[in-house]
Structure formats: structure tokens, C-alpha cells
Design a protein around this motif. Structure first.
Motif, PDB file in Angstrom:
ATOM      1  N   ARG A 172       0.569  -1.354  -0.126  1.00  0.00           N
ATOM      2  CA  ARG A 172      -0.074   0.053  -0.052  1.00  0.00           C
ATOM      3  C   ARG A 172       0.627   1.047   0.033  1.00  0.00           C
ATOM      4  O   ARG A 172       1.762   1.307   0.762  1.00  0.00           O
ATOM      5  N   TRP A 173       0.547   2.417  -0.916  1.00  0.00           N
ATOM      6  CA  TRP A 173       1.114   3.453  -0.959  1.00  0.00           C
ATOM      7  C   TRP A 173       0.153   4.674  -1.165  1.00  0.00           C
ATOM      8  O   TRP A 173      -0.791   4.705  -1.397  1.00  0.00           O
ATOM      9  N   TYR A 174       0.613   5.536   0.103  1.00  0.00           N
ATOM     10  CA  TYR A 174      -0.299   6.832   0.297  1.00  0.00           C
ATOM     11  C   TYR A 174      -0.259   8.005  -0.539  1.00  0.00           C
ATOM     12  O   TYR A 174      -0.604   9.037  -0.047  1.00  0.00           O
ATOM     13  N   GLY A 175       0.403   7.757  -1.559  1.00  0.00           N
ATOM     14  CA  GLY A 175       0.664   8.996  -2.355  1.00  0.00           C
ATOM     15  C   GLY A 175       1.880   9.491  -2.102  1.00  0.00           C
ATOM     16  O   GLY A 175       2.768   9.360  -1.427  1.00  0.00           O
ATOM     17  N   ALA A 176       2.130  10.951  -2.737  1.00  0.00           N
ATOM     18  CA  ALA A 176       3.461  11.693  -2.847  1.00  0.00           C
ATOM     19  C   ALA A 176       3.860  12.054  -1.148  1.00  0.00           C
ATOM     20  O   ALA A 176       5.134  12.101  -1.224  1.00  0.00           O
ATOM     21  N   ASP A 177       2.765  11.957  -0.399  1.00  0.00           N
ATOM     22  CA  ASP A 177       3.160  12.387   1.006  1.00  0.00           C
ATOM     23  C   ASP A 177       3.688  11.099   1.997  1.00  0.00           C
ATOM     24  O   ASP A 177       3.957  11.327   2.873  1.00  0.00           O
ATOM     25  N   ASP A 178       3.553  10.057   1.329  1.00  0.00           N
ATOM     26  CA  ASP A 178       3.975   8.912   2.119  1.00  0.00           C
ATOM     27  C   ASP A 178       5.496   8.730   2.248  1.00  0.00           C
ATOM     28  O   ASP A 178       6.040   8.846   1.459  1.00  0.00           O
ATOM     29  N   ARG A 192      -1.053  -8.496  -0.141  1.00  0.00           N
ATOM     30  CA  ARG A 192      -0.160  -7.347   0.372  1.00  0.00           C
ATOM     31  C   ARG A 192      -0.012  -7.732   1.963  1.00  0.00           C
ATOM     32  O   ARG A 192      -1.147  -8.430   2.594  1.00  0.00           O
ATOM     33  N   PRO A 193       1.143  -7.485   2.322  1.00  0.00           N
ATOM     34  CA  PRO A 193       1.149  -7.488   3.957  1.00  0.00           C
ATOM     35  C   PRO A 193       0.407  -6.479   4.387  1.00  0.00           C
ATOM     36  O   PRO A 193       0.196  -5.370   3.734  1.00  0.00           O
ATOM     37  N   ASP A 194      -0.150  -6.541   5.510  1.00  0.00           N
ATOM     38  CA  ASP A 194      -0.995  -5.611   6.085  1.00  0.00           C
ATOM     39  C   ASP A 194      -0.118  -4.719   7.251  1.00  0.00           C
ATOM     40  O   ASP A 194       1.245  -4.704   7.331  1.00  0.00           O
ATOM     41  N   HIS A 195      -1.025  -4.355   8.292  1.00  0.00           N
ATOM     42  CA  HIS A 195      -0.524  -3.478   9.298  1.00  0.00           C
ATOM     43  C   HIS A 195       0.998  -4.154   9.803  1.00  0.00           C
ATOM     44  O   HIS A 195       1.003  -5.111  10.133  1.00  0.00           O
ATOM     45  N   GLY A 196       1.835  -3.172   9.769  1.00  0.00           N
ATOM     46  CA  GLY A 196       3.080  -3.571  10.532  1.00  0.00           C
ATOM     47  C   GLY A 196       3.362  -2.990  11.879  1.00  0.00           C
ATOM     48  O   GLY A 196       2.606  -1.960  12.034  1.00  0.00           O
ATOM     49  N   ARG A 197       4.242  -3.531  12.506  1.00  0.00           N
ATOM     50  CA  ARG A 197       4.514  -2.832  13.919  1.00  0.00           C
ATOM     51  C   ARG A 197       5.583  -1.637  13.695  1.00  0.00           C
ATOM     52  O   ARG A 197       6.008  -1.911  12.607  1.00  0.00           O
ATOM     53  N   MET A 198       5.795  -0.782  14.574  1.00  0.00           N
ATOM     54  CA  MET A 198       6.714   0.030  14.348  1.00  0.00           C
ATOM     55  C   MET A 198       8.068  -0.648  15.145  1.00  0.00           C
ATOM     56  O   MET A 198       8.152  -0.975  16.044  1.00  0.00           O
ATOM     57  N   ILE A 199       8.912  -0.830  14.146  1.00  0.00           N
ATOM     58  CA  ILE A 199      10.324  -1.389  14.825  1.00  0.00           C
ATOM     59  C   ILE A 199      11.439  -0.807  14.204  1.00  0.00           C
ATOM     60  O   ILE A 199      11.331   0.188  13.335  1.00  0.00           O
ATOM     61  N   TRP A 200      12.653  -0.867  14.901  1.00  0.00           N
ATOM     62  CA  TRP A 200      13.978  -0.360  14.609  1.00  0.00           C
ATOM     63  C   TRP A 200      13.988   1.232  14.534  1.00  0.00           C
ATOM     64  O   TRP A 200      14.340   2.072  13.934  1.00  0.00           O
ATOM     65  N   GLY A 201      12.933   1.634  15.556  1.00  0.00           N
ATOM     66  CA  GLY A 201      12.884   3.034  15.714  1.00  0.00           C
ATOM     67  C   GLY A 201      12.105   3.900  14.599  1.00  0.00           C
ATOM     68  O   GLY A 201      11.993   5.350  14.727  1.00  0.00           O
ATOM     69  N   GLU A 202      11.404   3.177  13.635  1.00  0.00           N
ATOM     70  CA  GLU A 202      10.647   3.860  12.648  1.00  0.00           C
ATOM     71  C   GLU A 202       9.351   4.734  13.365  1.00  0.00           C
ATOM     72  O   GLU A 202       8.912   4.054  14.112  1.00  0.00           O
ATOM     73  N   LYS A 203       9.333   5.909  12.631  1.00  0.00           N
ATOM     74  CA  LYS A 203       8.161   6.701  13.055  1.00  0.00           C
ATOM     75  C   LYS A 203       7.522   6.720  11.813  1.00  0.00           C
ATOM     76  O   LYS A 203       8.045   7.012  10.699  1.00  0.00           O
ATOM     77  N   GLY A 204       6.007   6.566  11.910  1.00  0.00           N
ATOM     78  CA  GLY A 204       5.216   6.829  10.774  1.00  0.00           C
ATOM     79  C   GLY A 204       3.946   6.561  10.806  1.00  0.00           C
ATOM     80  O   GLY A 204       3.386   6.853  11.822  1.00  0.00           O
ATOM     81  N   ARG A 205       3.129   6.269   9.593  1.00  0.00           N
ATOM     82  CA  ARG A 205       1.688   6.229   9.727  1.00  0.00           C
ATOM     83  C   ARG A 205       1.428   4.887  10.408  1.00  0.00           C
ATOM     84  O   ARG A 205       2.039   3.764   9.962  1.00  0.00           O
ATOM     85  N   TYR A 206       0.555   4.940  11.431  1.00  0.00           N
ATOM     86  CA  TYR A 206       0.375   3.760  12.338  1.00  0.00           C
ATOM     87  C   TYR A 206      -0.237   2.648  11.189  1.00  0.00           C
ATOM     88  O   TYR A 206      -0.876   2.702  10.514  1.00  0.00           O
ATOM     89  N   GLY A 207       0.716   1.520  11.496  1.00  0.00           N
ATOM     90  CA  GLY A 207      -0.036   0.377  10.791  1.00  0.00           C
ATOM     91  C   GLY A 207       0.874   0.219   9.261  1.00  0.00           C
ATOM     92  O   GLY A 207       1.044  -0.797   8.740  1.00  0.00           O
ATOM     93  N   TYR A 208       1.232   1.542   8.992  1.00  0.00           N
ATOM     94  CA  TYR A 208       1.971   1.415   7.478  1.00  0.00           C
ATOM     95  C   TYR A 208       3.370   2.023   7.220  1.00  0.00           C
ATOM     96  O   TYR A 208       3.699   2.816   6.514  1.00  0.00           O
TER      97      TYR A 208
END
Ligand code: DNO
Length: 347
Positions: free
Chosen positions: A6-12, A306-322
Motif C-alpha cells: 500500500r502506498w499513500y501517495g506523494a506524502d507517504d 499485500r502485507p498488512d499493518h506492520g509494527r513499528m520497529i527499529w525506531g521507525e516513526k510513521g503512519r500507524y500500521g503502515y
């Protein structure tokens, strides 16, 4: 099977270039995000996504979602025109090469969670759901600030909407869904598009609102409303799997030829109407991911995954689940399962 992301567009923050580097990735799942539900997407906007994807070496064959406006779900006097607009979107997407459209029929709320950053023992965090916490929230007080929640409702607008739904029970919602399908499925067939309804997440009603795409019996009823192959399902294991009564391996097998899109993620059921999202592999949660993939492949599944919601790992910050990392791990895990099962079957 085609693996997608899944890709949320240019702001992703997860760029197309990053998606392209995930092994086995064939294409993106995206949507036009600047038109309100009920509006018609411009051909320009649709073709822009396609070009962006193709320039990055990816396909654009799956849309998630073309949202169904509340007036259609309510079946009110605005519904016929909005259904016509919906059909126009389907035609335009088909013309642009889109093969599968995911949508849902959940009144008011899309997916609901009670916690966005639930800490896990390994230091990751993920989304979680606890019914008691959710029901203690008052949507009218603005208590809900959840991932699937459309924050654009005014308090008054929401009140009116909840009031309008007080007259809609499950049977009425089924009727409104049938009206929608009878108009849209023939248009989609003509346009070469498979429609794939997403199950309700979680798969039970709440705040007095009906939810019907929830279990084996209801999925069967849904497919029989319009018994055409292109009237199909998004098989979202995390959504359906939240109910212990759903036997996902059995359902994957029974519905495989009408599943056009599979969201394959695992969850851990931690209590009654209580679960956490976890890593994709079987041993991380309550679902038998291997059994599900095997049932799909053995019974002729030919759709997108498609894989679905992921956890936040390795310090990643981002769109919840994505975020990128955990979903990328999920994609390669799933691709491994498919390879093993397909090769076994070919022996
Ligand atoms: C959540 C998603 C849902 C889904 C819609 C489909 O992560 O699975 O928001 O896209 O329900 O219409």
C-alpha cells in the motif's frame, strides 16, 4: 499471486523507490486521496498514480479504496446519484488498467483500535484493540482519534449521521448493499474490474451501528447476492481473525476463487474482544498463516496479496500500521510461504 504494497501517495514517507526494493514486489495499492467520498476521480489523477508507479518500476492494478459514501449505505434519496458516480469511478479505473477495487461497507467508522502504540516485549509497538476501552469512548465528545477515523466530521454532522443509522438495522444494511452491488457489479464486469469487499474490522457491531461483513455465513450470503466471479472479497485475516468463531483456514479454502485480494497479517487474541497486532509469521500470533496460504493456493486463489499493518520497529516513526520495515518483512515472509506451498503442490 502478485505481491503488492500500500502506498499513500506523494506524502507517504515510504517512497516508491523503497517499495521497489522489497523483494518480490510487483505493484502498489493506492487511491486518489483528494476527492471526498462520493466524488468522481479525474482521469488525470488516476493516470498520475499509474505513471508515478510505472516510473518506479511498479504496477498500479489495485485500488484501496474507492470509499462508499454514507448516503449509499443509508440508502437515502442521494444514493442513486452517488451510485452512478461510483460506477463512473469503476469505469475510469478499469480504463486505466486497474484490475481490482477494494472497498468496505462499514457504517461511519472504518477500522477501529483503542491503542496506537501498544508496547510489545521486544521493544516494538503496534496497534491494539480492547472492547471495553473503545466502548467507554464517546464518539460525540471527540474521544475517538483512531487510525480509520475520518476526522473531518463535525460534532453535529456525526450526531446526524448516528441518528440516521438508528433506523438502519442489519437487514436494511443488507438491502442497501444489494442495491449497490446490483448496480456496480455489471459495470465492473464490463470494465474488467474485480470488486473486493473488505471485511468489517473488528468483525462485530459497535456504538449501535450494524456490521455485516463479519463471518463465514455472512460472506457466503454476500457472495450469493450477486453470484458473479467479479463480486468478490478482500480476505483480510487480521479483521476476520479477531473473532475466535471464524475458522480462517476453512474460509480461505471455501472462498479462494472469489478472493481477489488478500491482506495477510497476524494478530494475537489476548482476551474476549481484545487483540494486538503482531509480526506476520504464524508463531507471532493466533492465526495459522501457513494454513491460510496453503488453503488459498490449493483452492485456486489467483489474486493480489499485500502485507498488512506492520509494527513499528527499529525506531521507525510513521503512519500507524503502515511503516516500511515490518511490512517489508511481512511481504518477504508471505512470499516465502507462497513459494513453498506452490512448489509442493507442483510436485
Ligand atoms: C486498514 C485498512 C482499511 C481498508 C478499508 C477498505 O488498514 O485495511 O482501512 O483499507 O477498510 O475499504
Amino acid at each position: 499471486m502478485k505481491m503488492t504494497f500500500r502506498w499513500y501517495g506523494a506524502d507517504d514517507p515510504v517512497t516508491l523507490e523503497k517499495i521497489r526494493q522489497i523483494p518480490t514486489m510487483s505493484g502498489i495499492v493506492s487511491a486518489v486521496y483528494d476527492v471526498k467520498p462520493g466524488g468522481v476521480w479525474s482521469e488525470e489523477s488516476i493516470l498520475r498514480i499509474k505513471k508515478q508507479a510505472e516510473d518506479a518500476g511498479l504496477e498500479f492494478e489495485v485500488v484501496e479504496s474507492v470509499p462508499v459514501p454514507e448516503d449509499i449505505k443509508l440508502g437515502n434519496e442521494k444514493a442513486p446519484q452517488l451510485i452512478e458516480n461510483y460506477c463512473e469511478n469503476v469505469r475510469r479505473l478499469g480504463k486505466a488498467g486497474v484490475k481490482c477495487i477494494c472497498y468496505n461497507f462499514m457504517p461511519v467508522f472504518d477500522w477501529l483500535r483503542s491503542e496506537l502504540e501498544h508496547q510489545q516485549p521486544d521493544g516494538a509497538n503496534a496497534l491494539a484493540y480492547d472492547e471495553e476501552t473503545v466502548l467507554a469512548m464517546d464518539p460525540l465528545k471527540g474521544d475517538l482519534a483512531l487510525p480509520g477515523w475520518d476526522a473531518s466530521y463535525t460534532k453535529e454532522g456525526l450526531k446526524e449521521l448516528l441518528n440516521a443509522y438508528s433506523k438502519i438495522d442489519e437487514e436494511q444494511l443488507w438491502k442497501n448493499l444489494e442495491t449497490f452491488l446490483k448496480a456496480v457489479i455489471p459495470v465492473a464486469k464490463e470494465a474488467g474490474v474485480n470488486m473486493a469487499i473488505h471485511p468489517d474490522d473488528p468483525p462485530w457491531g459497535m456504538f449501535g451501528l450494524p456490521r455485516i461483513i463479519t463471518c463465514e455465513k455472512n460472506l457466503r450470503r454476500f457472495l450469493d447476492l450477486v453470484p458473479e466471479k467479479n463480486n468478490g472479497l478482500t480476505f483480510c485475516t487480521g479483521s476476520l481473525g479477531a473473532s475466535k468463531d471464524n475458522d480462517l483456514v476453512k474460509m480461505a479454502g471455501e472462498f479462494a476463487d472469489r478472493i481477489h485480494f488478500a491482506h495477510l497479517r497476524n494478530i494475537k487474541i489476548t482476551g474476549d474482544r481484545q487483540f494486538q497486532e503482531v509480526g506476520h509469521p504464524t508463531d507471532c500470533g493466533s492465526l495459522d498463516m501457513y494454513g491460510i496460504v496453503k488453503a488459498l493456493v490449493t483452492n485456486g486463489f489467483e489474486g493480489y496479496v499485500r502485507p498488512d499493518h506492520g509494527r513499528m520497529i527499529w525506531g521507525e516513526k510513521g503512519r500507524y500500521g503502515y511503516g516500511l520495515f515490518d511490512r517489508a518483512l511481512g511481504a518477504t515472509y508471505l512470499a516465502g510461504l507462497f513459494e513453498a506451498v506452490e512448489k509442493d503442490l507442483a510436485k
